[in-house]
Structure formats: C-alpha cells, structure tokens
Design a protein around this motif. Structure first.
Motif, PDB file in Angstrom:
ATOM      1  N   VAL A  75       0.828  -1.206   0.000  1.00 11.73           N
ATOM      2  CA  VAL A  75       0.000   0.000   0.000  1.00 11.73           C
ATOM      3  C   VAL A  75       0.861   1.253   0.000  1.00 11.73           C
ATOM      4  O   VAL A  75       0.509   2.270  -0.613  1.00 11.73           O
ATOM      5  N   GLU A  76       2.027   1.195   0.630  1.00 13.27           N
ATOM      6  CA  GLU A  76       2.915   2.364   0.601  1.00 13.27           C
ATOM      7  C   GLU A  76       3.572   2.527  -0.757  1.00 13.27           C
ATOM      8  O   GLU A  76       3.801   3.655  -1.206  1.00 13.27           O
ATOM      9  N   LEU A  77       3.864   1.442  -1.444  1.00 10.81           N
ATOM     10  CA  LEU A  77       4.422   1.534  -2.798  1.00 10.81           C
ATOM     11  C   LEU A  77       3.413   2.172  -3.753  1.00 10.81           C
ATOM     12  O   LEU A  77       3.793   2.986  -4.610  1.00 10.81           O
ATOM     13  N   ILE A  78       2.137   1.837  -3.607  1.00  9.94           N
ATOM     14  CA  ILE A  78       1.106   2.488  -4.426  1.00  9.94           C
ATOM     15  C   ILE A  78       1.040   3.974  -4.099  1.00  9.94           C
ATOM     16  O   ILE A  78       0.954   4.824  -5.000  1.00  9.94           O
ATOM     17  N   HIS A  79       1.078   4.305  -2.828  1.00 12.21           N
ATOM     18  CA  HIS A  79       1.058   5.719  -2.427  1.00 12.21           C
ATOM     19  C   HIS A  79       2.266   6.462  -3.014  1.00 12.21           C
ATOM     20  O   HIS A  79       2.119   7.571  -3.551  1.00 12.21           O
ATOM     21  N   ALA A 139      -8.448 -11.477  -2.558  1.00 12.01           N
ATOM     22  CA  ALA A 139      -9.296 -10.381  -2.088  1.00 12.01           C
ATOM     23  C   ALA A 139      -8.461  -9.141  -1.776  1.00 12.01           C
ATOM     24  O   ALA A 139      -8.876  -8.000  -2.062  1.00 12.01           O
ATOM     25  N   MET A 140      -7.283  -9.330  -1.221  1.00 13.21           N
ATOM     26  CA  MET A 140      -6.403  -8.197  -0.903  1.00 13.21           C
ATOM     27  C   MET A 140      -5.877  -7.551  -2.181  1.00 13.21           C
ATOM     28  O   MET A 140      -5.820  -6.317  -2.285  1.00 13.21           O
ATOM     29  N   ALA A 145      -6.136  -2.987  -5.972  1.00 14.86           N
ATOM     30  CA  ALA A 145      -6.308  -2.591  -7.372  1.00 14.86           C
ATOM     31  C   ALA A 145      -7.480  -1.631  -7.539  1.00 14.86           C
ATOM     32  O   ALA A 145      -7.373  -0.603  -8.229  1.00 14.86           O
ATOM     33  N   VAL A 146      -8.604  -1.942  -6.918  1.00 16.20           N
ATOM     34  CA  VAL A 146      -9.781  -1.087  -7.033  1.00 16.20           C
ATOM     35  C   VAL A 146      -9.525   0.269  -6.392  1.00 16.20           C
ATOM     36  O   VAL A 146      -9.882   1.320  -6.949  1.00 16.20           O
ATOM     37  N   GLY A 151     -12.003   4.059 -10.127  1.00 15.19           N
ATOM     38  CA  GLY A 151     -13.036   4.281  -9.135  1.00 15.19           C
ATOM     39  C   GLY A 151     -12.500   4.733  -7.797  1.00 15.19           C
ATOM     40  O   GLY A 151     -13.269   4.943  -6.857  1.00 15.19           O
ATOM     41  N   GLY A 152     -11.188   4.887  -7.709  1.00 13.13           N
ATOM     42  CA  GLY A 152     -10.553   5.296  -6.467  1.00 13.13           C
ATOM     43  C   GLY A 152      -9.566   6.428  -6.683  1.00 13.13           C
ATOM     44  O   GLY A 152      -9.928   7.500  -7.160  1.00 13.13           O
ATOM     45  N   MET A 153      -8.295   6.157  -6.383  1.00 14.89           N
ATOM     46  CA  MET A 153      -7.279   7.205  -6.359  1.00 14.89           C
ATOM     47  C   MET A 153      -7.106   7.909  -7.707  1.00 14.89           C
ATOM     48  O   MET A 153      -7.087   9.142  -7.775  1.00 14.89           O
ATOM     49  N   CYS A 154      -6.974   7.149  -8.796  1.00 15.57           N
ATOM     50  CA  CYS A 154      -6.781   7.774 -10.108  1.00 15.57           C
ATOM     51  C   CYS A 154      -8.013   8.576 -10.524  1.00 15.57           C
ATOM     52  O   CYS A 154      -7.898   9.672 -11.079  1.00 15.57           O
ATOM     53  N   GLY A 155      -9.195   8.007 -10.254  1.00 14.87           N
ATOM     54  CA  GLY A 155     -10.411   8.740 -10.561  1.00 14.87           C
ATOM     55  C   GLY A 155     -10.522  10.025  -9.767  1.00 14.87           C
ATOM     56  O   GLY A 155     -10.983  11.052 -10.293  1.00 14.87           O
TER      57      GLY A 155
END
Length: 295
Positions: A75-79, A139-140, A145-146, A151-155
């Motif tokens: 999750v930190e790598l995505i951030h 599920a994780m 990804a979502v 529908g999340g950060m990029c949106g």
C-alpha cells in the motif's frame, strides 16, 4: 481510551521501511537510474500512515506483524507511485517532496513516469507473495487494485484536475473527490489488515466507517496545513492549493468550518471504534494524528 505506544508505532514504521527496502533489493539487476529513482521515491521518509493502518488493524484482530509486512509495503508503494506522478509538471507541477527534490527534478520526467509505473507493478508483486490463504490474498489484491484505479485514487485525481480553476464544486462533490483521491487508499489500508485477519461482516462495516472518516479528516487537515503552515515544516511547497485555485475545504467552506468538520469526523471515528475497546488503541491514535498532525 489509552494512548498508543509510540515505540510500537516507530517499530511499525521501521518494519514498513525494511519491507520496502527488501522489495527494492529484489530489483538489484534493474536499470540503475530507474532503481535509484524508486529508492528516492520511497526511502526518504514519510508519515507511513497507510502501512501503520495495516499493522494497527491486523494486529488488533490477531494477525502477527510479519504476516502484515507485504500488505504494508504494497500500500505504501502504491502511495509512493501516486506522489511521483502527482508531482509531474502535467499534474501538480511540484519540485519538493519530503524536503527533497521530487523525482522528475532529481532525475527527469521520463524516469519519473517509469518510476511510478515500476512502483505500482512492484506493489502487486509484493502483495501476491503475502502469507495469507489464496482466497484472502486474491481479495487483498483486488482491494488494492480497485482503490488505486479509476473508481478510487486515479479517478479522484482526474476529478481534482477537472475541478482546478473551475470553481463549480459543492461540498458533496468535494467530499466525493477526496473520498476517491485520498480516502480510497487509506480505506484500503484498513481493509487489507481486516482481510488478513478475516474479520466478520459487522466488524468490517465499523472499520469502513472509521476509515471513511479518517480519509476525509486526513484531506481536510492537508488542506488546512497548505493554508496555515510553511514549506519547511511540510516538506513540500506550501500555498500551492491557493496558487493553483485547487478545490479545497478551506476555499469552499472556510477555515473555521473546516476545523469544525474535523471535530465531527473525530467523533465519528471514536464511535466506530468504541465496541473494540483497548484493542483499537493504535487505530484510534492514528485517527487523532490525522486531525492534529503538523505536516
């Protein structure tokens, strides 16, 4: 509710840093400039709020810390990837991040784009190796990804770009924007810990309520700091929101009303966590920190 143990929180930060560093070490044979940019983007400090939420949630419901390391790193790598891309001239055009030159300044724009791409890819590779059972792991992966996508950060970032200078958002639209841009990844961090712990449906609903309030509070505090703080304290350029005519809570409802909204969100977080008692001490402390932080 008792205060969280600062030593434990510091240890979680160190765990996250070690997990991220270990993930980058697996790329030792990669193109040197790209790898250097990835290290620059991830290992120069930061609040580590998202990994902390993974650890605080997972351990509250019985998961061992080492079993949470992949989710915390992912999750930190995505951030980190999102910050690298947000700082680009085509986005927020910022030259300072965590008190250091942004990646496109320290390297170049092409390297910054590839750096973000590679950090995103690495996040999912790390999470795919998490020790949870296959169904939980899938599920994780889906949750992250979502949260990171349209529908999340990029949106949310797309909505932010569209709203900049337009001056047409109402409070509901602004809250929706930030629930996507900032809140989605913070909520995902809590959900990753919850999925690792296989919590029941009722617990998941309460954790979502906490995470949704925390995500909005985090962004309102960010908006206030941009107005009230300075670049040296923030580690990034202060006053950019006003200069770029960004859609923010102080711009829309004023500073005093923004502070009042923070207090309302604090009450929501407390109410959501109340049934968990002392096991939620660390989560409650992170919620308070989202509201009181100075950078």
């Amino acid at each position: 509710m008792a205060a969280a143990d600062p030593g434990r929180v510091d240890a979680w930060r160190q765990r996250a840093d070690h997990a991220i560093g270990s993930a980058l070490d697996t790329l030792a044979d990669s193109e040197p400039r790209l790898l250097a940019s990835m290290r620059h983007a991830t290992l120069l400090g930061g609040k580590r709020m998202r990994p902390l939420l993974v650890y605080a949630t997972g351990t509250a419901f019985g998961v061992a810390e080492d079993a949470l390391d992949p989710a915390a790193a992912a999750v930190e790598l995505i951030h980190a990837y999102s910050l690298v891309h947000d700082d680009l001239p085509s986005m927020d055009d910022d030259a300072l991040r965590r008190g250091q030159p942004t990646v496109h300044v320290a390297f170049d724009e092409g390297t910054a784009v590839l750096c973000g791409d590679a950090l995103q890819s690495l996040a999912f590779a790390v999470l795919a190796d998490a020790p949870q059972p296959p169904a939980a792991r899938v599920a994780m992966l889906r949750e992250l990804a979502v949260a990171a996508g349209a529908g999340g950060m990029c949106g949310g970032q797309a909505r932010d770009l569209a709203a900049t200078g337009a001056g047409i958002l109402d409070i509901a639209a602004l809250e929706r924007l930030h629930a996507m841009k900032t809140g989605a990844l913070l909520r995902a961090a809590v959900r990753l810990g919850a999925l690792a712990a296989d919590v029941d449906a009722g617990t998941a609903v309460r954790l979502d309520a906490f995470a949704d309030a925390l995500g909005l509070a985090f962004q309102i505090r960010d908006d206030l700091l941009d107005v009230e703080s300075d670049s040296g304290t923030l580690g990034k350029t202060a006053g950019k929101d006003v200069a770029q005519d960004k859609a923010t809570f102080p711009a829309l409802i004023g500073v005093d009303a923004s502070r009042q909204r923070l207090q309302s969100l604090a009450a929501t977080m407390d109410e959501a966590l109340a049934p968990f008692g002392e096991r939620a001490t660390a989560l409650a402390a992170l919620g308070r920190h989202a509201i009181t932080r100075t950078y």
